[in-house]
Motif scaffolding. Structure first.
Motif, PDB file in Angstrom:
ATOM      1  N   TYR A 179       0.847  -1.201   0.000  1.00  0.00           N
ATOM      2  CA  TYR A 179       0.000   0.000   0.000  1.00  0.00           C
ATOM      3  C   TYR A 179       0.875   1.242   0.000  1.00  0.00           C
ATOM      4  O   TYR A 179       1.804   1.376   0.800  1.00  0.00           O
ATOM      5  N   ASN A 180       0.590   2.162  -0.926  1.00  0.00           N
ATOM      6  CA  ASN A 180       1.312   3.426  -1.040  1.00  0.00           C
ATOM      7  C   ASN A 180       0.416   4.545  -0.511  1.00  0.00           C
ATOM      8  O   ASN A 180      -0.576   4.900  -1.147  1.00  0.00           O
ATOM      9  N   PRO A 181       0.727   5.126   0.669  1.00  0.00           N
ATOM     10  CA  PRO A 181      -0.150   6.153   1.244  1.00  0.00           C
ATOM     11  C   PRO A 181      -0.185   7.444   0.446  1.00  0.00           C
ATOM     12  O   PRO A 181      -1.108   8.235   0.581  1.00  0.00           O
ATOM     13  N   PHE A 182       0.827   7.678  -0.410  1.00  0.00           N
ATOM     14  CA  PHE A 182       0.849   8.914  -1.190  1.00  0.00           C
ATOM     15  C   PHE A 182      -0.215   8.904  -2.277  1.00  0.00           C
ATOM     16  O   PHE A 182      -0.968   9.864  -2.439  1.00  0.00           O
ATOM     17  N   ASN A 183      -0.290   7.796  -3.056  1.00  0.00           N
ATOM     18  CA  ASN A 183      -1.316   7.763  -4.104  1.00  0.00           C
ATOM     19  C   ASN A 183      -2.553   6.958  -3.693  1.00  0.00           C
ATOM     20  O   ASN A 183      -3.479   6.794  -4.465  1.00  0.00           O
ATOM     21  N   GLU A 184      -2.519   6.426  -2.451  1.00  0.00           N
ATOM     22  CA  GLU A 184      -3.640   5.681  -1.879  1.00  0.00           C
ATOM     23  C   GLU A 184      -4.027   4.492  -2.763  1.00  0.00           C
ATOM     24  O   GLU A 184      -5.197   4.181  -2.945  1.00  0.00           O
ATOM     25  N   GLU A 185      -3.017   3.845  -3.322  1.00  0.00           N
ATOM     26  CA  GLU A 185      -3.221   2.665  -4.157  1.00  0.00           C
ATOM     27  C   GLU A 185      -2.202   1.598  -3.770  1.00  0.00           C
ATOM     28  O   GLU A 185      -1.254   1.860  -3.035  1.00  0.00           O
ATOM     29  N   ASN A 186      -2.412   0.390  -4.277  1.00  0.00           N
ATOM     30  CA  ASN A 186      -1.426  -0.678  -4.102  1.00  0.00           C
ATOM     31  C   ASN A 186      -0.421  -0.626  -5.246  1.00  0.00           C
ATOM     32  O   ASN A 186      -0.810  -0.527  -6.409  1.00  0.00           O
ATOM     33  N   ASP A 187       0.867  -0.685  -4.917  1.00  0.00           N
ATOM     34  CA  ASP A 187       1.924  -0.726  -5.922  1.00  0.00           C
ATOM     35  C   ASP A 187       2.472  -2.150  -6.017  1.00  0.00           C
ATOM     36  O   ASP A 187       2.610  -2.831  -4.998  1.00  0.00           O
ATOM     37  N   GLU A 188       2.805  -2.574  -7.230  1.00  0.00           N
ATOM     38  CA  GLU A 188       3.374  -3.911  -7.419  1.00  0.00           C
ATOM     39  C   GLU A 188       4.869  -3.882  -7.117  1.00  0.00           C
ATOM     40  O   GLU A 188       5.585  -2.964  -7.537  1.00  0.00           O
ATOM     41  N   VAL A 189       5.354  -4.889  -6.395  1.00  0.00           N
ATOM     42  CA  VAL A 189       6.769  -4.970  -6.048  1.00  0.00           C
ATOM     43  C   VAL A 189       7.285  -6.380  -6.334  1.00  0.00           C
ATOM     44  O   VAL A 189       6.508  -7.328  -6.475  1.00  0.00           O
ATOM     45  N   VAL A 190       8.605  -6.496  -6.412  1.00  0.00           N
ATOM     46  CA  VAL A 190       9.270  -7.790  -6.568  1.00  0.00           C
ATOM     47  C   VAL A 190       9.937  -8.130  -5.238  1.00  0.00           C
ATOM     48  O   VAL A 190      10.686  -7.320  -4.697  1.00  0.00           O
ATOM     49  N   VAL A 191       9.643  -9.302  -4.700  1.00  0.00           N
ATOM     50  CA  VAL A 191      10.274  -9.760  -3.467  1.00  0.00           C
ATOM     51  C   VAL A 191      11.439 -10.675  -3.843  1.00  0.00           C
ATOM     52  O   VAL A 191      11.274 -11.631  -4.608  1.00  0.00           O
ATOM     53  N   LEU A 192      12.616 -10.360  -3.325  1.00  0.00           N
ATOM     54  CA  LEU A 192      13.836 -11.105  -3.636  1.00  0.00           C
ATOM     55  C   LEU A 192      14.269 -11.930  -2.434  1.00  0.00           C
ATOM     56  O   LEU A 192      14.071 -11.518  -1.285  1.00  0.00           O
ATOM     57  N   GLU A 193      14.859 -13.085  -2.676  1.00  0.00           N
ATOM     58  CA  GLU A 193      15.399 -13.914  -1.597  1.00  0.00           C
ATOM     59  C   GLU A 193      16.859 -14.239  -1.884  1.00  0.00           C
ATOM     60  O   GLU A 193      17.350 -14.009  -2.991  1.00  0.00           O
ATOM     61  N   ASN A 194      17.533 -14.770  -0.861  1.00  0.00           N
ATOM     62  CA  ASN A 194      18.971 -15.066  -0.974  1.00  0.00           C
ATOM     63  C   ASN A 194      19.746 -13.831  -1.442  1.00  0.00           C
ATOM     64  O   ASN A 194      20.668 -13.921  -2.264  1.00  0.00           O
ATOM     65  N   VAL A 195      19.355 -12.678  -0.910  1.00  0.00           N
ATOM     66  CA  VAL A 195      19.976 -11.414  -1.332  1.00  0.00           C
ATOM     67  C   VAL A 195      21.346 -11.285  -0.663  1.00  0.00           C
ATOM     68  O   VAL A 195      21.471 -11.379   0.553  1.00  0.00           O
ATOM     69  N   GLN A 196      22.354 -11.055  -1.482  1.00  0.00           N
ATOM     70  CA  GLN A 196      23.718 -10.923  -0.972  1.00  0.00           C
ATOM     71  C   GLN A 196      24.378  -9.696  -1.586  1.00  0.00           C
ATOM     72  O   GLN A 196      24.281  -9.460  -2.785  1.00  0.00           O
ATOM     73  N   ILE A 197      25.035  -8.926  -0.731  1.00  0.00           N
ATOM     74  CA  ILE A 197      25.827  -7.790  -1.200  1.00  0.00           C
ATOM     75  C   ILE A 197      27.250  -8.293  -1.425  1.00  0.00           C
ATOM     76  O   ILE A 197      27.887  -8.818  -0.507  1.00  0.00           O
ATOM     77  N   ILE A 198      27.726  -8.150  -2.652  1.00  0.00           N
ATOM     78  CA  ILE A 198      29.041  -8.675  -3.016  1.00  0.00           C
ATOM     79  C   ILE A 198      30.117  -7.658  -2.653  1.00  0.00           C
ATOM     80  O   ILE A 198      30.268  -6.621  -3.314  1.00  0.00           O
TER      81      ILE A 198
END
Length: 268
Positions: A179-198
């Motif tokens: 939920y985005n409170p600025f535009n009062e709508e749901n925004d689509e996102v990508v959920v990532l796993e096994n995230v590593q900073i190299i």
């Protein structure tokens, strides 16, 4: 000549708060449209270019030149707007959005009559909610109840996040709505796993999320895809979407957000 004279008069009435220094600009039109949508200022294909800056007795036309970031992880934005006379000023995106309403001035959503409208540390919805909570508690004091002492939980070690852009490896876990409170709508996102900073040593983040921008949509991502990319990371929890199907809800807390991923490489 009359218009120019009016602009000069209004310029002397306006309280300017200049940017602290260099500020973020927009990479291109697509980046500009994405940021406007994030702030709830425009979601049209042809992104809006001019906005109204309103005070009690006058209004002026402004454009958005860029934005500043603030907060511990620099996850919040303050807009840098330019007036027709060339003056720059900072303003909170929610307040500029409110100025576009025809009813502006009757009752401010952020109740900023006695506050500097452009200081990010002051202009936050959270602060207004806290003020309301304090007023409520003063008018309806509740007796304090003795609470049984709870065993203290051991705190997990805090990850020190890099400030600069870094290189990541990750895989796509799922798509979700937030939920985005600025535009009062749901925004689509990508959920990532096994995230590593190299880097040396490497940092394991586990889960993270990022906006499903037009740039990412070009890659036609699917769960299981392996990714490499550059970007910045901030500690920002993924909020649940409103009234969405279960498949678009993440069942595990996601505490980190990746901003502006670039140089993306996809593999299976």
């Amino acid at each position: 000549m009359v218009i120019e004279h009016e602009q000069l008069e209004r310029s002397s009435l306006t309280r300017y708060v200049s940017p602290k220094g260099d500020f973020e600009g927009f990479r291109d039109d697509e980046h500009y449209r994405e940021k406007l949508k994030e702030w709830g200022l425009s979601s049209a294909k042809e992104a809006k270019r001019e906005f109204l800056f309103k005070e009690r007795n006058y209004q002026r036309v402004v454009t958005i030149k860029g934005y500043e970031t603030y907060g511990k992880s620099e996850e919040y934005n303050t807009l840098v707007i330019e007036f027709q006379d060339g003056n720059l000023c900072c303003i909170h995106p929610a307040f500029l959005k409110e100025m576009q309403a025809s009813s502006f001035g009757k009752e401010s959503m952020l109740q900023l009559e006695e506050k500097d409208f452009s200081t990010p540390e002051q202009v936050t919805v959270t602060e207004v909610k806290e003020e309301k909570k304090e007023l409520k508690s003063e008018s309806n004091p509740e007796p304090k109840k003795a609470k049984a002492a709870k065993p203290k939980k051991e705190k997990e070690p805090q990850i020190e996040l890099p400030v600069d852009k870094v290189h990541f490896t990750a895989s796509v876990k799922q798509f979700a709505l937030t939920y985005n409170p600025f535009n009062e709508e749901n925004d689509e996102v990508v959920v990532l796993e096994n995230v590593q900073i190299i880097q040396e040593p490497a940092i394991e983040l586990g889960l993270a999320w990022c906006s499903h921008s037009k740039t990412l949509k070009k890659f036609e991502l699917a769960p299981g895809d392996q990714l490499e990319f550059d970007g910045k990371v901030a500690k920002k929890k993924l909020a649940k979407g409103k009234d969405v199907e279960e498949e678009f809800i993440v069942d595990t807390p996601v505490l980190y957000k990746v901003n502006n991923p670039s140089k993306i490489v996809k593999s299976k």
